[in-house]
Design an enzyme around this catalytic site. Sequence first.
Site, PDB file in Angstrom:
ATOM      1  N   ARG A   1       0.863  -1.186   0.000  1.00 18.13           N
ATOM      2  CA  ARG A   1       0.000   0.000   0.000  1.00 18.13           C
ATOM      3  C   ARG A   1       0.894   1.229   0.000  1.00 18.13           C
ATOM      4  O   ARG A   1       2.048   1.184   0.436  1.00 18.13           O
ATOM      5  CB  ARG A   1      -0.897   0.012   1.230  1.00 18.13           C
ATOM      6  CG  ARG A   1      -1.832  -1.185   1.373  1.00 18.13           C
ATOM      7  CD  ARG A   1      -2.647  -1.070   2.657  1.00 18.13           C
ATOM      8  NE  ARG A   1      -3.605  -2.158   2.823  1.00 18.13           N
ATOM      9  CZ  ARG A   1      -3.365  -3.256   3.544  1.00 18.13           C
ATOM     10  NH1 ARG A   1      -2.187  -3.393   4.160  1.00 18.13           N
ATOM     11  NH2 ARG A   1      -4.274  -4.201   3.653  1.00 18.13           N
TER      12      ARG A   1
ATOM     13  N   LYS B   1      -2.604  -2.088   7.808  1.00 17.90           N
ATOM     14  CA  LYS B   1      -3.824  -1.621   8.466  1.00 17.90           C
ATOM     15  C   LYS B   1      -3.981  -2.284   9.825  1.00 17.90           C
ATOM     16  O   LYS B   1      -3.665  -3.462   9.986  1.00 17.90           O
ATOM     17  CB  LYS B   1      -5.047  -1.924   7.591  1.00 17.90           C
ATOM     18  CG  LYS B   1      -5.139  -1.056   6.344  1.00 17.90           C
ATOM     19  CD  LYS B   1      -6.431  -1.318   5.599  1.00 17.90           C
ATOM     20  CE  LYS B   1      -6.583  -0.391   4.394  1.00 17.90           C
ATOM     21  NZ  LYS B   1      -7.844  -0.646   3.660  1.00 17.90           N
TER      22      LYS B   1
ATOM     23  N   HIS C   1      -2.401   1.989  -5.846  1.00 15.29           N
ATOM     24  CA  HIS C   1      -3.245   0.831  -5.576  1.00 15.29           C
ATOM     25  C   HIS C   1      -3.481   0.008  -6.839  1.00 15.29           C
ATOM     26  O   HIS C   1      -3.767  -1.190  -6.758  1.00 15.29           O
ATOM     27  CB  HIS C   1      -4.569   1.271  -4.960  1.00 15.29           C
ATOM     28  CG  HIS C   1      -4.938   0.473  -3.742  1.00 15.29           C
ATOM     29  ND1 HIS C   1      -4.169   0.427  -2.607  1.00 15.29           N
ATOM     30  CD2 HIS C   1      -5.993  -0.365  -3.502  1.00 15.29           C
ATOM     31  CE1 HIS C   1      -4.728  -0.366  -1.720  1.00 15.29           C
ATOM     32  NE2 HIS C   1      -5.825  -0.872  -2.236  1.00 15.29           N
TER      33      HIS C   1
ATOM     34  N   ARG D   1      -0.786  -2.422  -6.801  1.00 15.21           N
ATOM     35  CA  ARG D   1      -1.077  -3.463  -5.794  1.00 15.21           C
ATOM     36  C   ARG D   1      -2.091  -4.457  -6.354  1.00 15.21           C
ATOM     37  O   ARG D   1      -1.948  -5.672  -6.186  1.00 15.21           O
ATOM     38  CB  ARG D   1      -1.599  -2.800  -4.527  1.00 15.21           C
ATOM     39  CG  ARG D   1      -2.018  -3.765  -3.410  1.00 15.21           C
ATOM     40  CD  ARG D   1      -2.288  -2.977  -2.133  1.00 15.21           C
ATOM     41  NE  ARG D   1      -3.135  -3.673  -1.182  1.00 15.21           N
ATOM     42  CZ  ARG D   1      -2.691  -4.500  -0.237  1.00 15.21           C
ATOM     43  NH1 ARG D   1      -1.389  -4.754  -0.158  1.00 15.21           N
ATOM     44  NH2 ARG D   1      -3.527  -5.059   0.605  1.00 15.21           N
TER      45      ARG D   1
ATOM     46  N   HIS E   1      -4.496  -9.022   4.024  1.00 15.86           N
ATOM     47  CA  HIS E   1      -5.939  -8.938   4.202  1.00 15.86           C
ATOM     48  C   HIS E   1      -6.363  -9.725   5.440  1.00 15.86           C
ATOM     49  O   HIS E   1      -5.957 -10.876   5.619  1.00 15.86           O
ATOM     50  CB  HIS E   1      -6.682  -9.498   2.979  1.00 15.86           C
ATOM     51  CG  HIS E   1      -6.607  -8.612   1.787  1.00 15.86           C
ATOM     52  ND1 HIS E   1      -6.864  -9.057   0.503  1.00 15.86           N
ATOM     53  CD2 HIS E   1      -6.332  -7.286   1.668  1.00 15.86           C
ATOM     54  CE1 HIS E   1      -6.736  -8.056  -0.343  1.00 15.86           C
ATOM     55  NE2 HIS E   1      -6.412  -6.974   0.342  1.00 15.86           N
TER      56      HIS E   1
ATOM     57  N   TYR F   1     -10.097 -10.757  -6.427  1.00 18.96           N
ATOM     58  CA  TYR F   1      -9.130 -11.013  -7.486  1.00 18.96           C
ATOM     59  C   TYR F   1      -9.461 -12.267  -8.275  1.00 18.96           C
ATOM     60  O   TYR F   1      -8.992 -12.439  -9.397  1.00 18.96           O
ATOM     61  CB  TYR F   1      -7.713 -11.080  -6.893  1.00 18.96           C
ATOM     62  CG  TYR F   1      -7.316  -9.755  -6.297  1.00 18.96           C
ATOM     63  CD1 TYR F   1      -7.040  -8.659  -7.116  1.00 18.96           C
ATOM     64  CD2 TYR F   1      -7.271  -9.565  -4.922  1.00 18.96           C
ATOM     65  CE1 TYR F   1      -6.721  -7.429  -6.578  1.00 18.96           C
ATOM     66  CE2 TYR F   1      -6.947  -8.331  -4.374  1.00 18.96           C
ATOM     67  CZ  TYR F   1      -6.677  -7.273  -5.211  1.00 18.96           C
ATOM     68  OH  TYR F   1      -6.375  -6.050  -4.680  1.00 18.96           O
TER      69      TYR F   1
END
Length: 321
Positions: free
Chosen positions: A157, A192, A264, A267, A290, A299
């Site tokens: 990110r 995150k 992004h 990514r 994630h 994806y």
Amino acid sequence: MEQAPPPADPLLRRYLDHVRFEKRLAERTVALYTLDLDKLASACAGAGVALAEARHHHIRRFVAQMHGAGRSGRGIALILSGWRGFYAWLGQQGLIAQNPVQNVRAPKSPKPLPKALGVDDAMHLAEHAPEPADPEHAWLDARDGAMVELFYGCGLRVGELVGLDAAPCAAAQQAGHGWIDLQDGMVHVCGKGRKWRSVPISGKAAEAIAAWLPQRLLALPAEALGQPALFPGRRGTRLTAQAVWQRLRQRSQAAGLAAPVHPHMLRHSYASHLLQSSGDLRAVQELLGHASITTTQVYTRLDFQHLAQVYDAAHPRARRK
């Protein structure tokens, strides 16, 4: 946005005065509220019901009409938010007993697929080195090339990338700054929720970083020699996410790509191309950081979309005559 004319209904005029002068909302926000409440007034007039007499079933019908006319779920949700505020104010004034918009939800909009580059475009962007406008700033290309390789080769990110330091430091790690370990071939990042993860560095990314590190020391001004950031700007301070977006956009335009590239997108390209090659969804989830596998499953939709495009273009039975 031009100021919308005041609505004819006195209740709406009073409410808009309330949000303008008592709540001190911005003029643009008041203008948007005015347009949304005009829609409410028109819908109530069409249904033959006064604004203060609208009930839950009326609002649900209005939502169905907007959806049938092609308005997106997100657009309807914004309109409902404005209507909900108006009826909440009517309740505070003692003019209605129950908010008819309460618990009315907009239809769900399908989540758009993330945009990903094709493999050729991603490779071209990574390998394309634009001519520097100023030879003294040729180091910028080495820095930008290393950033592109980390985005596409490691799926970082933008916040993770700008937070990288050239070397590990305990105090920096407390602040959530990651670091590069070329010896072990890993990049350690704080993602995150302040969750740390380690991602293997691709061979090309390792080469780009190894080429950048000595130039980084030469590029740093004397007063910024102690700056730990892996990717500093011209003044020696840590690059911002906005600066990275701008540099990547400029590089993609110089490379002649059809659409501007943002961090992004690289990514997404990393995840999509990795999944197409390996088919290992769990591994891609771990590499991306994630928390839930459902986030990574988007994806698989990209993968099927790619396969469908190949089928449509190549198979003789793909299209009906």
